[in-house]
Design a protein around this motif. Structure first.
Motif, mmCIF file in Angstrom:
data_model
loop_
_atom_site.group_PDB
_atom_site.id
_atom_site.type_symbol
_atom_site.label_atom_id
_atom_site.label_comp_id
_atom_site.label_asym_id
_atom_site.label_seq_id
_atom_site.Cartn_x
_atom_site.Cartn_y
_atom_site.Cartn_z
ATOM 1 N N ILE A 1 -14.618 -6.381 23.066
ATOM 2 C CA ILE A 1 -14.993 -4.971 22.912
ATOM 3 C C ILE A 1 -16.342 -4.917 22.211
ATOM 4 O O ILE A 1 -16.516 -5.502 21.142
ATOM 5 N N LEU A 2 -17.301 -4.223 22.830
ATOM 6 C CA LEU A 2 -18.641 -4.130 22.264
ATOM 7 C C LEU A 2 -18.779 -2.840 21.463
ATOM 8 O O LEU A 2 -18.580 -1.737 21.984
ATOM 9 N N LEU A 3 -19.124 -2.992 20.166
ATOM 10 C CA LEU A 3 -19.335 -1.857 19.265
ATOM 11 C C LEU A 3 -20.826 -1.755 18.973
ATOM 12 O O LEU A 3 -21.443 -2.725 18.518
ATOM 13 N N VAL A 4 -21.417 -0.575 19.243
ATOM 14 C CA VAL A 4 -22.872 -0.407 19.102
ATOM 15 C C VAL A 4 -23.144 0.782 18.185
ATOM 16 O O VAL A 4 -22.787 1.924 18.486
ATOM 17 N N ASP A 5 -23.791 0.490 17.037
ATOM 18 C CA ASP A 5 -24.176 1.549 16.096
ATOM 19 C C ASP A 5 -25.255 0.991 15.193
ATOM 20 O O ASP A 5 -25.179 -0.168 14.771
ATOM 21 N N ASP A 6 -26.263 1.787 14.867
ATOM 22 C CA ASP A 6 -27.348 1.292 14.026
ATOM 23 C C ASP A 6 -26.972 1.257 12.553
ATOM 24 O O ASP A 6 -27.678 0.632 11.750
ATOM 25 N N LEU A 7 -25.858 1.890 12.168
ATOM 26 C CA LEU A 7 -25.441 1.914 10.768
ATOM 27 C C LEU A 7 -24.316 0.903 10.538
ATOM 28 O O LEU A 7 -23.239 1.011 11.132
ATOM 29 N N PRO A 8 -24.535 -0.113 9.677
ATOM 30 C CA PRO A 8 -23.498 -1.108 9.404
ATOM 31 C C PRO A 8 -22.178 -0.487 8.936
ATOM 32 O O PRO A 8 -21.102 -0.978 9.287
ATOM 33 N N ALA A 9 -22.260 0.588 8.156
ATOM 34 C CA ALA A 9 -21.036 1.204 7.665
ATOM 35 C C ALA A 9 -20.180 1.730 8.819
ATOM 36 O O ALA A 9 -18.943 1.622 8.804
ATOM 37 N N ASN A 10 -20.834 2.304 9.818
ATOM 38 C CA ASN A 10 -20.088 2.806 10.974
ATOM 39 C C ASN A 10 -19.445 1.665 11.763
ATOM 40 O O ASN A 10 -18.313 1.780 12.255
ATOM 41 N N LEU A 11 -20.161 0.540 11.867
ATOM 42 C CA LEU A 11 -19.595 -0.618 12.569
ATOM 43 C C LEU A 11 -18.368 -1.155 11.832
ATOM 44 O O LEU A 11 -17.359 -1.500 12.446
ATOM 45 N N LEU A 12 -18.458 -1.213 10.494
ATOM 46 C CA LEU A 12 -17.314 -1.692 9.712
ATOM 47 C C LEU A 12 -16.116 -0.765 9.851
ATOM 48 O O LEU A 12 -14.959 -1.197 9.896
ATOM 49 N N ALA A 13 -16.402 0.536 9.941
ATOM 50 C CA ALA A 13 -15.311 1.499 10.101
ATOM 51 C C ALA A 13 -14.627 1.322 11.460
ATOM 52 O O ALA A 13 -13.392 1.332 11.565
ATOM 53 N N LEU A 14 -15.431 1.161 12.500
ATOM 54 C CA LEU A 14 -14.850 0.922 13.825
ATOM 55 C C LEU A 14 -14.067 -0.386 13.850
ATOM 56 O O LEU A 14 -12.986 -0.480 14.461
ATOM 57 N N LYS A 15 -14.604 -1.389 13.188
ATOM 58 C CA LYS A 15 -13.925 -2.690 13.118
ATOM 59 C C LYS A 15 -12.560 -2.551 12.473
ATOM 60 O O LYS A 15 -11.556 -3.083 12.949
ATOM 61 N N ALA A 16 -12.499 -1.813 11.375
ATOM 62 C CA ALA A 16 -11.232 -1.634 10.673
ATOM 63 C C ALA A 16 -10.205 -0.903 11.536
ATOM 64 O O ALA A 16 -9.011 -1.205 11.503
ATOM 65 N N ILE A 17 -10.674 0.060 12.332
ATOM 66 C CA ILE A 17 -9.763 0.816 13.193
ATOM 67 C C ILE A 17 -9.213 -0.052 14.331
ATOM 68 O O ILE A 17 -8.023 0.014 14.672
ATOM 69 N N LEU A 18 -10.068 -0.935 14.895
ATOM 70 C CA LEU A 18 -9.689 -1.675 16.101
ATOM 71 C C LEU A 18 -9.116 -3.064 15.834
ATOM 72 O O LEU A 18 -8.596 -3.705 16.749
ATOM 73 N N GLU A 19 -9.205 -3.532 14.575
ATOM 74 C CA GLU A 19 -8.659 -4.852 14.257
ATOM 75 C C GLU A 19 -7.186 -5.012 14.643
ATOM 76 O O GLU A 19 -6.783 -6.077 15.119
ATOM 77 N N PRO A 20 -6.342 -4.000 14.464
ATOM 78 C CA PRO A 20 -4.928 -4.169 14.821
ATOM 79 C C PRO A 20 -4.686 -4.481 16.296
ATOM 80 O O PRO A 20 -3.608 -4.957 16.656
ATOM 81 N N LEU A 21 -5.650 -4.227 17.155
ATOM 82 C CA LEU A 21 -5.491 -4.551 18.570
ATOM 83 C C LEU A 21 -5.562 -6.053 18.832
ATOM 84 O O LEU A 21 -5.211 -6.527 19.919
ATOM 85 N N GLU A 22 -6.073 -6.807 17.822
ATOM 86 C CA GLU A 22 -6.159 -8.266 17.895
ATOM 87 C C GLU A 22 -6.983 -8.736 19.107
ATOM 88 O O GLU A 22 -6.617 -9.661 19.801
ATOM 89 N N GLN A 23 -8.094 -8.053 19.333
ATOM 90 C CA GLN A 23 -9.012 -8.447 20.385
ATOM 91 C C GLN A 23 -10.316 -8.926 19.746
ATOM 92 O O GLN A 23 -10.480 -8.872 18.523
#
Length: 377
Positions: free
Chosen positions: A26-48
């Protein structure tokens, strides 16, 4: 278990065996590191596998390094905006079908949403994003991707299985051919030894019809050479006598094989039989190939001789066939001779006595001379 985080430049292109589970990227694209970390935290449970890109340029580069189940991208970014990046993604054949979800805090005006869908977005999510909703949407694309990869694996496994099966069949066929060749060579060498050291090739005579044998051998050769014409001119009456039919079949097979081998494909081969007299019969095998050189004729029935052999036939022949045929015929109290000219072609004539000769009793075939073949040719 946390999802794997991949920065730009990482790749999961290593070969995955069918026993390993398929993990979507899954490709996550955002210029703000904080937004990327937030998306990462949301999608981590999918184990992808999560791949992070900080700009449109990084996203385009990441897309060159592997396949993705979907792309989550911010709209407002410096440099290439999310909409511009999406446009470039859709221009590439390899990436144009990847599901694209826009995530943005931009105005809720319909014009922006419309532009997002025009660039190929499958969804347009406004911040703040509900984690459960985002995970559910992404899970749908992950499931679709995983199913597609499973089908690819199955297709590959089927293809590999077919290739393995074909290779196995080719190997088995080659093994059978080798066994057959080795067995044929062994039989030839055994017959050669018997003829040279054992007082001749033993024959076991039994009552039988020589015409019936010739008919069967001719049918087998015609089936094996469908493009060639084999003419059978057999005597009207049955040729009854006492013969070793298996050994006579060996003689016929050698003569017919040579006739096909040493004559043009557009010419016929002729197999004929006739009563010589009440005590013997004649078998002629004739072809229209190039004549056997005269200096080879006296040596033709010697072992390891190849009359008129080309380089190809010399590689596939031991030069024992005619020698063994000669010995088999002699064991029947018969004779074999050859007449070969450019005008008449080549004829091998076999004379066989109908019954065994007693000690001191002359064979009726001994009177058969090569000169008589000029009429048969």
């Amino acid at each position: 278990m946390s999802g794997k985080i991949s920065r730009l430049g990482s790749s999961s292109s290593a070969h995955v065996s069918s026993a390993e589970p398929i993990r979507a990227r899954i490709l996550l694209v955002d210029d703000l590191p904080a937004n990327l970390l937030a998306l990462k935290a949301i999608l981590e449970p999918l184990e992808q596998e999560l791949v992070l890109a900080h700009s449109g340029d990084e996203a385009l580069l990441a897309l060159l390094q592997g396949d993705f189940a979907c792309i989550l991208m911010d709209v407002q970014m410096p440099g290439l905006t999310g909409l511009e990046t999406a446009s470039l993604i859709r221009e590439r054949e390899r990436t144009r079908h990847i599901p694209l979800l826009f995530i943005t805090a931009l105005s809720r005006e319909a014009a922006y949403i419309t532009r997002g869908y025009q660039q190929g977005a499958v969804d347009y999510l406004l911040k703040p994003v509900d984690p459960d909703i985002l995970r559910s949407k992404v899970q749908v694309f992950v499931d679709l991707h995983v199913r597609g990869e499973q089908l690819k694996r199955q297709a590959l496994e089927i293809a590999e299985h077919r290739r393995a099966q074909e290779e196995f069949l080719r190997a088995a066929e080659l093994e059978q051919q080798l066994v057959g060749i080795v067995g044929q060579i062994a039989d030839l060498l055994l017959d050669f030894t018997r003829a040279r050291l054992g007082g001749g090739i033993p024959v076991s005579r039994r009552p039988g019809d020589l015409n019936e044998l010739c008919r069967r051998i001719a049918d087998e050769f015609q089936a094996a050479h469908p493009r060639r014409l084999l003419l059978s001119e057999l005597s009207r009456n049955a040729l009854q006598g006492e013969w070793d039919l298996e050994r006579v079949a060996q003689v016929l097979a050698n003569l017919l094989d040579n006739a096909f081998k040493y004559s043009p494909e557009n010419t016929p081969v002729r197999l004929s039989t006739q009563d010589k007299d009440t005590e013997s019969v004649l078998i002629d095998v004739h072809n229209l190939g190039a004549p056997i050189p005269g200096h080879l004729l006296p040596l033709l029935f010697e072992p390891f001789r190849r009359g008129g052999a080309t380089d190809e036939t010399a590689r596939t022949s031991m030069g024992l066939g005619l020698y063994i045929a000669h010995e088999i015929v002699q064991s029947h109290g018969g004779s074999i001779s050859v007449h070969s000219t450019a005008e008449a072609g080549t004829t091998f004539r076999v004379c066989l006595s109908r019954s065994p000769r007693h000690a001191g009793q002359a064979s009726p075939c001994h009177e058969e001379h090569e000169a008589s073949l000029s009429e048969a040719g």
